[in-house]
Design an enzyme around this catalytic site. Structure first.
Site, PDB file in Angstrom:
ATOM      1  N   THR A  72       1.061  -1.350   0.067  1.00 15.25           N
ATOM      2  CA  THR A  72      -0.002  -0.109  -0.051  1.00 15.25           C
ATOM      3  C   THR A  72       0.899   1.293  -0.032  1.00 15.25           C
ATOM      4  O   THR A  72       0.670   2.170  -0.718  1.00 15.25           O
ATOM      5  CB  THR A  72      -0.800   0.157   1.240  1.00 15.25           C
ATOM      6  OG1 THR A  72      -1.804  -1.334   1.160  1.00 15.25           O
ATOM      7  CG2 THR A  72      -1.655   1.247   1.499  1.00 15.25           C
ATOM      8  N   GLN A 131       1.138  -9.642  -6.011  1.00 12.86           N
ATOM      9  CA  GLN A 131       0.727 -11.072  -6.069  1.00 12.86           C
ATOM     10  C   GLN A 131       1.422 -12.168  -7.016  1.00 12.86           C
ATOM     11  O   GLN A 131       1.398 -13.046  -7.108  1.00 12.86           O
ATOM     12  CB  GLN A 131      -0.980 -10.923  -6.510  1.00 12.86           C
ATOM     13  CG  GLN A 131      -1.789 -10.446  -5.568  1.00 12.86           C
ATOM     14  CD  GLN A 131      -2.404 -11.307  -4.670  1.00 12.86           C
ATOM     15  OE1 GLN A 131      -1.856 -12.617  -4.547  1.00 12.86           O
ATOM     16  NE2 GLN A 131      -2.782 -10.679  -3.563  1.00 12.86           N
ATOM     17  N   SER A 134       5.150  -6.935  -1.394  1.00 16.46           N
ATOM     18  CA  SER A 134       4.640  -6.913   0.156  1.00 16.46           C
ATOM     19  C   SER A 134       5.329  -8.239   0.720  1.00 16.46           C
ATOM     20  O   SER A 134       5.134  -9.395   0.082  1.00 16.46           O
ATOM     21  CB  SER A 134       3.186  -6.740   0.245  1.00 16.46           C
ATOM     22  OG  SER A 134       2.777  -6.798   1.579  1.00 16.46           O
ATOM     23  N   HIS A 147       3.888 -10.001   3.433  1.00 14.80           N
ATOM     24  CA  HIS A 147       2.997 -11.041   4.043  1.00 14.80           C
ATOM     25  C   HIS A 147       2.438 -11.544   2.753  1.00 14.80           C
ATOM     26  O   HIS A 147       1.452 -12.729   3.204  1.00 14.80           O
ATOM     27  CB  HIS A 147       2.057 -10.205   4.885  1.00 14.80           C
ATOM     28  CG  HIS A 147       0.928  -9.360   4.336  1.00 14.80           C
ATOM     29  ND1 HIS A 147      -0.260  -9.748   4.222  1.00 14.80           N
ATOM     30  CD2 HIS A 147       1.157  -7.979   3.874  1.00 14.80           C
ATOM     31  CE1 HIS A 147      -1.097  -8.717   3.716  1.00 14.80           C
ATOM     32  NE2 HIS A 147      -0.194  -7.685   3.515  1.00 14.80           N
ATOM     33  N   CYS A 175     -19.702  -5.830   1.884  1.00 12.84           N
ATOM     34  CA  CYS A 175     -21.015  -5.365   2.285  1.00 12.84           C
ATOM     35  C   CYS A 175     -20.821  -4.217   3.155  1.00 12.84           C
ATOM     36  O   CYS A 175     -20.172  -3.996   4.309  1.00 12.84           O
ATOM     37  CB  CYS A 175     -21.669  -6.600   3.516  1.00 12.84           C
ATOM     38  SG  CYS A 175     -23.321  -5.942   3.818  1.00 12.84           S
TER      39      CYS A 175
HETATM   40  C1  LIG Z   1      -2.368  -7.040  -0.730  1.00 13.75           C
HETATM   41  C2  LIG Z   1      -2.093  -6.187  -2.002  1.00 13.75           C
HETATM   42  C3  LIG Z   1      -1.818  -4.958  -1.818  1.00 13.75           C
HETATM   43  C4  LIG Z   1      -1.601  -4.147  -0.559  1.00 13.75           C
HETATM   44  O1  LIG Z   1      -0.443  -4.816   0.253  1.00 13.75           O
HETATM   45  P1  LIG Z   1      -0.028  -4.574   1.717  1.00 13.75           P
HETATM   46  O2  LIG Z   1       1.428  -4.852   2.247  1.00 13.75           O
HETATM   47  O3  LIG Z   1      -1.237  -5.069   2.592  1.00 13.75           O
HETATM   48  O4  LIG Z   1      -0.311  -3.093   2.107  1.00 13.75           O
HETATM   49  C5  LIG Z   1      -1.437  -4.195  -2.916  1.00 13.75           C
HETATM   50  N1  LIG Z   1      -1.673  -4.652  -4.295  1.00 13.75           N
HETATM   51  C6  LIG Z   1      -2.089  -5.898  -4.256  1.00 13.75           C
HETATM   52  C7  LIG Z   1      -2.230  -6.529  -5.857  1.00 13.75           C
HETATM   53  C8  LIG Z   1      -2.128  -6.966  -3.311  1.00 13.75           C
HETATM   54  O5  LIG Z   1      -2.722  -8.109  -3.316  1.00 13.75           O
END
Ligand SMILES: *Cc1c(COP(=O)(O)O)cnc(C)c1O
Length: 393
Positions: A72, A179, A199, A201, A325
């Protein structure tokens, strides 16, 4: 109850290999990497190694990697920072309608600040319309940001083709690869990618840490001021254990890319075929082949995705829906809407995202429960319809 986690696109468990790598920096090696004494030097060595590992995985130089708090932040920084630093060249930005909110909301903010943003359409499989990209690109365009792979439907974009167009038109190209890392080979220098977000996680690394790659020479304004960290562009004491974990997680994800992809793709396709054979009125959303090895996004006719998600949860199975929702009304996913999926099918969409440790036994169990749950919900739905019908009479 034996729990099954099929929501790896939302977050993944920390791998033990990564935790082992982080442990010393969570305990004895707690130094501040900016300190000049031995404690500081040990911490700095950990950060330096992580930067080298990520650079190697992406095919770039270590000084082109900046650590952040996650994708993010990387996305916010890339768009804001590149747009503002290059404003003298033009004020037009191109992105797509299926980006993550951290891209879309940042673009909306930039529009309020006077930038012009074009949101490209996608086709029914979720592929960005390259013809539109060619049509809308102008001498005023300074930045193109297109995600490498979509988090909801798993469609993998033609990143090389987009990078080539950007290069030819002398436009900076950013991609949100959150991803895609560990599923798609991305060599940023070879491919001509100028900036990339990732990212921790989402690849069995820790939460709250990510990275932004920015090609040497691409101008970007600082994200945080007040220190020399990250070449003075992202100030603040480094999250050393997180960075060390991120470096290891990216190294493992790229090291094991072929084996993990092959295994997950096999389970993914087995899962899809079992569901299609056993549950009628089911539709696969996203691209049939050019999709993430771990992504299965299905719409079940006459079923509300959210109800199915809760019912599966009662059976110990964790999945997610694209719809949110909000204040009582169901808002359909912007991704499925952009793909032209009918509203009722979009409401029936459920995302199953496999992990590198997902087993065939788990998939078999999920298929069995899925058949039961969908049948149950369809009965309720049919019943409520007849009752509504009766009240009408
Ligand atoms: C999860 C995700 C994010 C955000 O990542 P964070 O590390 O949780 O802020 C941004 N882009 C995509 C495509 C994601 O799947």
């Amino acid at each position: 109850m034996n729990k099954i986690y099929l929501d790896n696109a939302a977050t993944t468990p920390l791998s033990s290999e990564v935790l082992n790598e982080m442990m010393p920096y969570l305990t004895a090696d707690f130094g501040n990497p900016n300190s000049l004494h031995s404690f500081g030097r040990i911490a700095k060595a950990g950060v330096d190694l992580a930067r080298e590992r990520i650079a190697k995985a992406l095919g770039c130089e270590p000084n082109e990697i900046y650590f952040t708090s996650g994708a993010t932040e990387s996305n916010n920084w890339a768009l804001n920072g590149i747009a503002k630093a290059n404003r003298h060249k033009g004020n037009h930005i191109i992105t797509s309608k299926i980006e993550h909110p951290s891209i879309l909301e940042t673009c909306k903010k930039l529009e309020r600040e006077g930038f012009r943003v074009t949101y490209l359409d996608v086709d029914e499989m979720g592929l960005v319309r390259i013809d539109q990209l060619l049509h809308f690109i102008s001498p005023d365009t300074i930045l193109i940001s297109i995600m490498s792979a979509n988090n909801e439907v798993g469609t993998i974009q033609n990143i090389q083709a987009i990078a080539n167009i950007a290069k030819e038109k002398n436009v900076i190209f950013h991609t949100d690869a959150t991803q895609a890392i560990g599923a798609v080979n991305l060599n940023v220098h070879e491919m001509g990618i100028d900036a990339l977000s990732l990212s921790g996680h989402k690849l069995n690394g820790p939460k709250g840490v990510g990275a932004l790659y920015v090609h040497d020479g691409v101008m970007i304004t600082p994200f945080m001021n007040g220190g020399e960290q990250e070449s003075g562009l992202r100030a603040g004491t480094s999250n050393v254990p997180g960075i060390v974990g991120l470096g290891k997680a990216v190294e493992i994800a790229t090291r094991d890319i072929i084996a993990n992809s092959k295994k997950m793709r096999g389970l993914r396709d087995y899962f899809i075929s079992k569901v299609m054979q056993n549950i009628e009125l089911t539709q696969l959303n996203g691209h049939p082949v050019q999709r993430l090895p771990n992504n299965v996004n299905l719409s079940f006719g006459m079923v509300e995705g959210e109800s199915l998600m809760y019912l599966l949860d009662l059976n110990g199975i964790a999945v997610s829906t694209g719809s949110a929702c909000s204040s009582g009304s169901i808002e359909n996913s912007h991704v499925l809407t952009a793909m032209g999926i009918a509203p009722d099918l979009a409401q029936g969409a459920v995302r199953f995202s496999l992990g590198k440790n997902t087993t065939k036994d788990e998939i078999d169990f999920v298929v069995e429960k899925l058949i039961e749950c969908v049948e149950k919900l369809r009965k309720v739905s049919a019943l409520s319809k007849t009752q509504v019908g009766k009240e009408d009479e």
